[in-house]
Scaffold this active site. Structure first.
Site, short mmCIF file in Angstrom:
data_model
loop_
_atom_site.label_atom_id
_atom_site.label_comp_id
_atom_site.label_asym_id
_atom_site.label_seq_id
_atom_site.Cartn_x
_atom_site.Cartn_y
_atom_site.Cartn_z
CB SER A 184 -7.87 3.76 2.70
OG SER A 184 -7.70 2.50 2.78
CE LYS A 199 -4.28 1.93 2.36
NZ LYS A 199 -5.43 2.09 3.60
CB SER A 256 -8.81 1.51 5.35
OG SER A 256 -9.57 2.68 5.63
#
Lengths: 95, 490
Positions: B158, B78, B182
């Protein structure tokens, strides 16, 4: 509690975000919707309740007060938009 | 030979050890499918040269019989994790061009165990969002589409890039972070497994901060076992993070396969919310039945302050974000927009550099922390947080081993379908309580809805009860089976 456009402008100033009057007007509606949503908390009785300050019960680990890092000025300024001789550069602040 | 990218981490490890294929072949297979999957927009940066260098090192180690637990396994990272010399921009314009001179503890742990970095994954800007629509680098598409439809769907957020990349087999597993859901919400929306460990289990050092008292890193993977293998590597005790908890990291995968007979599974009545899709309700019951069939004891529990978790979150998280994001000033890194004086420069840089959702949260946070409002908002929210944690403590004290809930109130939706911020926040209604209480939570794909879209069930554990989550999670995975989207993007 709800905010007016002047308050939005003041908060934007505190947050160091430039907003135009039109943007502040739009934000006012959005911020009031969020503040309205969090107003539900008024229904909770929190008298005598301690605030949660840590997600996990723990005493903060402390270390010996000594230098463990340093001599990396070049690394520190490597990503700076403007730097000179390992110093950050900013617009002139004092005439 | 089967397609190498279709192997789970556990299977790929076996193949590598048996020399069925090399780490280089496995890495090249992923690099090639990533190239063909640009339609999904899951990656914001790929690092093919670095990946091949790392794979070459892995092949040497494997040949010498010195491979680590994740030796040769290609992972996606990420964009929130600091990776030395590799773009780390939190998918925000304000971090334009940022290449850290350091490596986050979590990714350093993965590389030390032999994993290979494929690149950086798309996400909502600064991890603020539930649909991956707030990324400066554009939205991620969900590899899943409804039956007979070619309409785009969001992957959740997210960690939308992480979830989409894992579901589409563009990496063997991915790192992700979870502040209000998330990891778990995108995992549920893409048919993948995602676990947010207990606060303090994974070091936050070197991870771009959003809300420091809620942020935790964790893996998104294809199977419960893969998630267990990744978490074992990601978790550590780190002197560089004062909230890192000094506790040995167990071998999570060893908990898989342990019988769940006699375990007490709590079903919280407050999670039956208005407007919940009927299919979610049915799936929840299905999960209960699966666990019952394996001998688990199902008990009804009450978590009376559940309803207040989301409003309290939308005080605590923006407040901490406004403080954390104060560092983006155009002086030390990233974007700089010149101004008449230094204040003007700060204000212009932040006006241009932050997207609308980030600005909203920084503004809310600044407001609730401003003079005269601290007690009414932040302090009150922190007290509500204590009440939420007490709800869970009481359930666990009464003998509950884990709690079963749906992960999300519905399946994946179309981009642009939710424009009102508060409606978007409601996506996290079942996940946010876990962050507020600092507990571990895992989402496991449990079924498909009527349109053929994946749905997830969430298990919530005691502090540091991750092993129980893997143990019970495997039972759900065994019963539900795996789910894979059709490869329409290639």
């Amino acid at each position: 509690m709800s905010v007016d456009t002047a308050t939005v402008k003041r908060v934007a100033r505190l947050a160091r975000i430039a907003v135009t009057y039109a943007e502040a007007e739009k934000m006012k509606g959005e911020l009031n919707a969020i503040l309205g949503f969090v107003e539900q908390l008024d229904k909770v009785d929190v008298s005598g309740v301690e605030p949660m300050t840590s997600a996990v019960e723990t005493t903060m680990r402390k270390r010996v007060d000594e230098v463990t890092d340093g001599d990396r000025a070049e690394d520190v300024v490597a990503n700076a938009p403007m730097s000179e001789d390992n110093f950050f550069m900013v617009p002139k602040m004092v005439e | 030979m089967t397609d190498l990218t279709d192997l789970t981490i556990a299977e790929a490890r076996e193949g590598l050890e048996k020399k069925d294929f090399s780490a280089m072949e496995l890495t090249d297979a992923y690099l090639s499918v990533i190239d063909g999957a640009s339609a999904l927009n899951a990656y914001v940066t790929t690092v093919p040269e670095k990946a091949r260098e790392m794979a070459a090192v892995s092949d040497k180690k494997l040949a010498a019989g010195e491979g680590g637990d994740l030796e040769g396994i290609p992972l996606g990272i990420k964009d929130l994790f600091g990776t030395e010399g590799v773009y780390t921009q939190a998918c925000s314009h304000i971090l334009d061009g940022f290449k850290p001179r350091y490596e986050s503890t979590v990714t350093a742990n993965l590389w030390a165990d032999g994993a290979v970095m494929l690149g950086k994954l798309n996400m909502d800007e600064f991890a603020m969002g539930s649909s991956n629509e707030t990324s400066y680098y554009g939205p991620v598409l969900n590899p899943w589409r409804a039956n007979g439809s070619d309409a785009a769907l969001v992957p959740g957020g997210s960690s939308g890039g992480s979830a989409a990349a894992v579901a589409a087999h563009l990496c063997a597993g991915a790192t992700a972070t979870d502040t209000g859901g998330s990891i778990r919400q995108p995992a549920a929306l893409t048919g993948t497994v995602g676990i947010k460990p207990t606060y303090g289990r994974c070091s936050r050092w070197g991870v771009v901060a959003f809300a420091s008292s809620l942020d935790q890193a964790g893996p998104i993977a294809r199977t419960v076992k893969d998630a267990a293998m990744m978490l074992k590597s990601m978790a550590s005790v780190d002197l560089k993070d004062t909230t890192s908890v000094d506790r040995p990291v167990p071998d999570y995968a060893a908990a898989i396969g342990r019988p769940v007979k006699g375990l007490k599974i709590g079903i919280p009545k407050e999670y039956r919310v208005d407007g919940m899709a009927l299919e979610i309700e049915t799936l929840w019951q299905q999960g209960i039945d699966w666990l019952k069939a394996e001998g688990a004891e199902i008990v009804d529990i009450s978590l009376p302050h559940t309803h207040y978790a989301l409003p309290a979150y939308y005080i605590v998280a923006p407040a901490e974000a406004s403080s954390n994001l104060a560092r983006y000033d155009g002086v030390r890194f990233g974007l700089c927009v010149p101004g008449d004086d230094i204040i003007d420069m700060y204000e212009k840089t932040r006006a241009v550099g932050f997207g609308a959702e980030v600005k909203r949260r920084v503004m809310i946070g600044t407001y609730v922390l401003s003079a005269g409002y601290y007690d009414a908002y932040y302090l009150k929210a922190q007290k509500v947080r204590t009440l939420i944690r007490c709800d869970f403590d009481l359930a666990f004290e009464a003998g509950v081993d884990a709690i079963l809930t749906p992960t999300t109130p519905d399946a994946a939706f179309e981009p642009g379908a939710i424009t009102d911020p508060v409606s978007m926040y409601l996506n996290d209604i079942f996940t946010v309580t876990v962050n507020m209480a600092g507990l571990p939570g895992i989402s496991i794909p449990a079924g498909l809805d009527g349109k053929g879209l994946p749905l997830g069930l969430q298990l919530i554990g005691k502090p540091f009860g991750e092993e129980t989550l893997f143990q019970v999670g495997q039972v759900i995975e065994n019963a539900a089976g795996g789910f894979q989207p059709e490869k329409w993007w290639a």
